[in-house]
Design a protein around this motif. Structure first.
Motif, PDB file in Angstrom:
ATOM      1  N   LEU A 187       0.630  -1.063   0.087  1.00  0.00           N
ATOM      2  CA  LEU A 187      -0.014  -0.011  -0.116  1.00  0.00           C
ATOM      3  C   LEU A 187       1.084   1.101   0.147  1.00  0.00           C
ATOM      4  CD1 LEU A 187      -2.522  -1.019   2.880  1.00  0.00           C
ATOM      5  CD2 LEU A 187      -2.722  -1.261   0.414  1.00  0.00           C
ATOM      6  N   VAL A 188       0.622   2.241  -0.832  1.00  0.00           N
ATOM      7  CA  VAL A 188       1.402   3.381  -0.997  1.00  0.00           C
ATOM      8  C   VAL A 188       0.307   4.578  -0.703  1.00  0.00           C
ATOM      9  CG1 VAL A 188       2.933   4.977  -2.238  1.00  0.00           C
ATOM     10  CG2 VAL A 188       3.084   2.388  -2.204  1.00  0.00           C
ATOM     11  N   GLU A 189       0.522   5.507   0.215  1.00  0.00           N
ATOM     12  CA  GLU A 189      -0.465   6.655   0.522  1.00  0.00           C
ATOM     13  C   GLU A 189       0.298   7.743  -0.597  1.00  0.00           C
ATOM     14  OE1 GLU A 189      -0.604   4.489   4.443  1.00  0.00           O
ATOM     15  OE2 GLU A 189       0.973   4.987   2.812  1.00  0.00           O
ATOM     16  N   SER A 190      -0.853   8.672  -0.761  1.00  0.00           N
ATOM     17  CA  SER A 190      -0.191  10.095  -1.268  1.00  0.00           C
ATOM     18  C   SER A 190      -1.344  10.915  -1.002  1.00  0.00           C
ATOM     19  CB  SER A 190      -0.029   9.911  -2.737  1.00  0.00           C
ATOM     20  OG  SER A 190      -1.101   9.526  -3.480  1.00  0.00           O
ATOM     21  N   GLY A 191      -1.145  12.294  -0.963  1.00  0.00           N
ATOM     22  CA  GLY A 191      -2.183  13.545  -0.916  1.00  0.00           C
ATOM     23  C   GLY A 191      -2.069  13.954   0.127  1.00  0.00           C
ATOM     24  N   GLY A 192      -1.366  13.855   1.086  1.00  0.00           N
ATOM     25  CA  GLY A 192      -1.299  14.547   2.435  1.00  0.00           C
ATOM     26  C   GLY A 192      -0.824  15.998   2.131  1.00  0.00           C
ATOM     27  N   GLY A 193      -0.537  16.865   3.288  1.00  0.00           N
ATOM     28  CA  GLY A 193      -0.060  18.004   3.119  1.00  0.00           C
ATOM     29  C   GLY A 193      -0.446  19.011   4.268  1.00  0.00           C
ATOM     30  N   LEU A 194      -0.008  20.434   3.863  1.00  0.00           N
ATOM     31  CA  LEU A 194      -0.558  21.267   5.242  1.00  0.00           C
ATOM     32  C   LEU A 194      -1.806  22.084   4.581  1.00  0.00           C
ATOM     33  CD1 LEU A 194      -0.019  23.210   7.387  1.00  0.00           C
ATOM     34  CD2 LEU A 194       1.491  24.726   5.806  1.00  0.00           C
ATOM     35  N   VAL A 195      -2.775  22.195   5.354  1.00  0.00           N
ATOM     36  CA  VAL A 195      -3.993  22.788   4.957  1.00  0.00           C
ATOM     37  C   VAL A 195      -4.494  23.747   5.987  1.00  0.00           C
ATOM     38  CG1 VAL A 195      -5.483  20.940   5.626  1.00  0.00           C
ATOM     39  CG2 VAL A 195      -6.362  22.626   3.648  1.00  0.00           C
ATOM     40  N   GLN A 196      -5.133  24.838   5.731  1.00  0.00           N
ATOM     41  CA  GLN A 196      -5.795  25.637   6.903  1.00  0.00           C
ATOM     42  C   GLN A 196      -7.047  25.081   7.406  1.00  0.00           C
ATOM     43  OE1 GLN A 196      -6.194  29.463   5.241  1.00  0.00           O
ATOM     44  NE2 GLN A 196      -4.289  30.265   6.152  1.00  0.00           N
ATOM     45  N   ALA A 197      -7.352  25.412   8.691  1.00  0.00           N
ATOM     46  CA  ALA A 197      -8.786  24.915   9.038  1.00  0.00           C
ATOM     47  C   ALA A 197     -10.055  25.276   8.221  1.00  0.00           C
ATOM     48  CB  ALA A 197      -9.202  25.347  10.644  1.00  0.00           C
ATOM     49  N   GLY A 198     -10.802  24.164   7.880  1.00  0.00           N
ATOM     50  CA  GLY A 198     -11.936  24.360   7.173  1.00  0.00           C
ATOM     51  C   GLY A 198     -11.672  23.934   5.643  1.00  0.00           C
ATOM     52  N   GLY A 199     -10.421  23.754   5.259  1.00  0.00           N
ATOM     53  CA  GLY A 199     -10.129  23.289   3.920  1.00  0.00           C
ATOM     54  C   GLY A 199     -10.397  21.868   3.751  1.00  0.00           C
ATOM     55  N   SER A 200      -9.872  21.383   2.529  1.00  0.00           N
ATOM     56  CA  SER A 200     -10.133  19.850   2.122  1.00  0.00           C
ATOM     57  C   SER A 200      -8.552  19.292   1.697  1.00  0.00           C
ATOM     58  CB  SER A 200     -11.206  19.927   0.999  1.00  0.00           C
ATOM     59  OG  SER A 200     -12.535  20.305   1.555  1.00  0.00           O
ATOM     60  N   LEU A 201      -8.650  17.950   1.672  1.00  0.00           N
ATOM     61  CA  LEU A 201      -7.592  17.305   1.217  1.00  0.00           C
ATOM     62  C   LEU A 201      -8.407  15.968   0.628  1.00  0.00           C
ATOM     63  CD1 LEU A 201      -4.614  17.708   3.663  1.00  0.00           C
ATOM     64  CD2 LEU A 201      -4.646  18.456   1.373  1.00  0.00           C
ATOM     65  N   ARG A 202      -7.719  15.327  -0.174  1.00  0.00           N
ATOM     66  CA  ARG A 202      -7.994  13.680  -0.678  1.00  0.00           C
ATOM     67  C   ARG A 202      -7.143  13.223  -0.538  1.00  0.00           C
ATOM     68  NH1 ARG A 202     -10.738  11.284  -6.007  1.00  0.00           N
ATOM     69  NH2 ARG A 202      -8.585  11.614  -6.847  1.00  0.00           N
ATOM     70  N   LEU A 203      -6.862  12.011   0.446  1.00  0.00           N
ATOM     71  CA  LEU A 203      -5.728  10.936   0.329  1.00  0.00           C
ATOM     72  C   LEU A 203      -6.156   9.815  -0.602  1.00  0.00           C
ATOM     73  CD1 LEU A 203      -5.279  10.842   4.099  1.00  0.00           C
ATOM     74  CD2 LEU A 203      -4.340  12.648   2.502  1.00  0.00           C
ATOM     75  N   SER A 204      -4.957   9.344  -1.351  1.00  0.00           N
ATOM     76  CA  SER A 204      -5.166   8.083  -2.107  1.00  0.00           C
ATOM     77  C   SER A 204      -4.362   7.063  -1.622  1.00  0.00           C
ATOM     78  CB  SER A 204      -4.706   8.435  -3.584  1.00  0.00           C
ATOM     79  OG  SER A 204      -5.527   9.439  -4.104  1.00  0.00           O
ATOM     80  N   CYS A 205      -4.637   5.924  -1.742  1.00  0.00           N
ATOM     81  CA  CYS A 205      -3.849   4.789  -1.512  1.00  0.00           C
ATOM     82  C   CYS A 205      -3.943   3.887  -2.574  1.00  0.00           C
ATOM     83  CB  CYS A 205      -4.552   4.180  -0.064  1.00  0.00           C
ATOM     84  SG  CYS A 205      -3.725   2.598   0.309  1.00  0.00           S
ATOM     85  N   ALA A 206      -2.724   3.675  -3.130  1.00  0.00           N
ATOM     86  CA  ALA A 206      -2.627   2.612  -4.318  1.00  0.00           C
ATOM     87  C   ALA A 206      -2.145   1.107  -3.764  1.00  0.00           C
ATOM     88  CB  ALA A 206      -1.680   3.169  -5.161  1.00  0.00           C
ATOM     89  N   ALA A 207      -2.766   0.198  -4.139  1.00  0.00           N
ATOM     90  CA  ALA A 207      -2.607  -1.025  -3.557  1.00  0.00           C
ATOM     91  C   ALA A 207      -2.048  -1.916  -4.877  1.00  0.00           C
ATOM     92  CB  ALA A 207      -3.638  -1.849  -3.178  1.00  0.00           C
ATOM     93  N   SER A 208      -1.230  -2.894  -4.458  1.00  0.00           N
ATOM     94  CA  SER A 208      -0.720  -3.794  -5.390  1.00  0.00           C
ATOM     95  C   SER A 208      -1.448  -5.155  -5.529  1.00  0.00           C
ATOM     96  CB  SER A 208       0.775  -4.108  -5.053  1.00  0.00           C
ATOM     97  OG  SER A 208       1.204  -4.908  -4.008  1.00  0.00           O
ATOM     98  N   GLY A 209      -1.321  -5.789  -6.354  1.00  0.00           N
ATOM     99  CA  GLY A 209      -1.880  -7.402  -6.166  1.00  0.00           C
ATOM    100  C   GLY A 209      -3.248  -7.382  -7.154  1.00  0.00           C
ATOM    101  N   ARG A 210      -3.492  -8.553  -7.383  1.00  0.00           N
ATOM    102  CA  ARG A 210      -4.590  -8.832  -8.208  1.00  0.00           C
ATOM    103  C   ARG A 210      -6.040  -9.123  -7.460  1.00  0.00           C
ATOM    104  NH1 ARG A 210      -2.143 -13.520 -12.055  1.00  0.00           N
ATOM    105  NH2 ARG A 210      -1.605 -14.076  -9.918  1.00  0.00           N
ATOM    106  N   THR A 211      -5.741  -9.173  -6.076  1.00  0.00           N
ATOM    107  CA  THR A 211      -6.968  -9.570  -5.460  1.00  0.00           C
ATOM    108  C   THR A 211      -7.701  -8.318  -4.679  1.00  0.00           C
ATOM    109  OG1 THR A 211      -5.506 -10.624  -3.854  1.00  0.00           O
ATOM    110  CG2 THR A 211      -6.433 -11.774  -5.345  1.00  0.00           C
TER     111      THR A 211
END
Length: 120
Positions: free
Chosen positions: A4-28
């Motif tokens: 599993l590899v996460e991405s999308g974190g960062g610094l944001v002000q209160a009230g803001g938005s972020l979207r995290l992603s998690c890419a997974a390996s494997g066929r199942t």
């Protein structure tokens, strides 16, 4: 084995938005329940959100219910965490996790984590 590899974190002000992603390996990937956990400085890791292996069921910790949305795209082997109306108390390292069929309190597979910092 699932990686599993996460991405999308960062610094944001209160009230803001972020979207995290998690890419997974494997066929199942579609056979795994997926979730997001977080660990704030000086605190234990806690469950944030989870989705069933087919994606039809989602569940959240009370503190994020109504602000965060977990979703998955089995065709892309990816799970997302959309975070809106962020608060300083959401600051933490966010981890993606996977477990075959049903997500438990200690999933079998973890990502390396991505930092989310919410400034006031």
């Amino acid at each position: 084995q699932v990686q599993l590899v996460e991405s999308g974190g960062g610094l944001v002000q209160a009230g803001g938005s972020l979207r995290l992603s998690c890419a997974a390996s494997g066929r199942t990937f579609s056979s795994y329940a997926m979730g997001w956990f977080r660990q704030a400085p000086g605190k234990e890791r806690e469950f944030v959100a989870g989705t069933s292996w087919r994606g039809g069921r989602t569940y959240y910790v009370d503190s994020v219910n109504g602000r965060f949305t977990i979703s998955r795209d089995n065709a892309k082997n990816t799970v997302y965490l959309q975070m809106n109306s962020l608060k300083p108390e959401d600051t933490a390292i966010y981890y993606c996790a996977a477990q075959l069929r049903e997500l438990g309190p200690s999933p079998d597979y973890w990502g390396q984590g991505t930092q989310v910092t919410v400034s006031s």
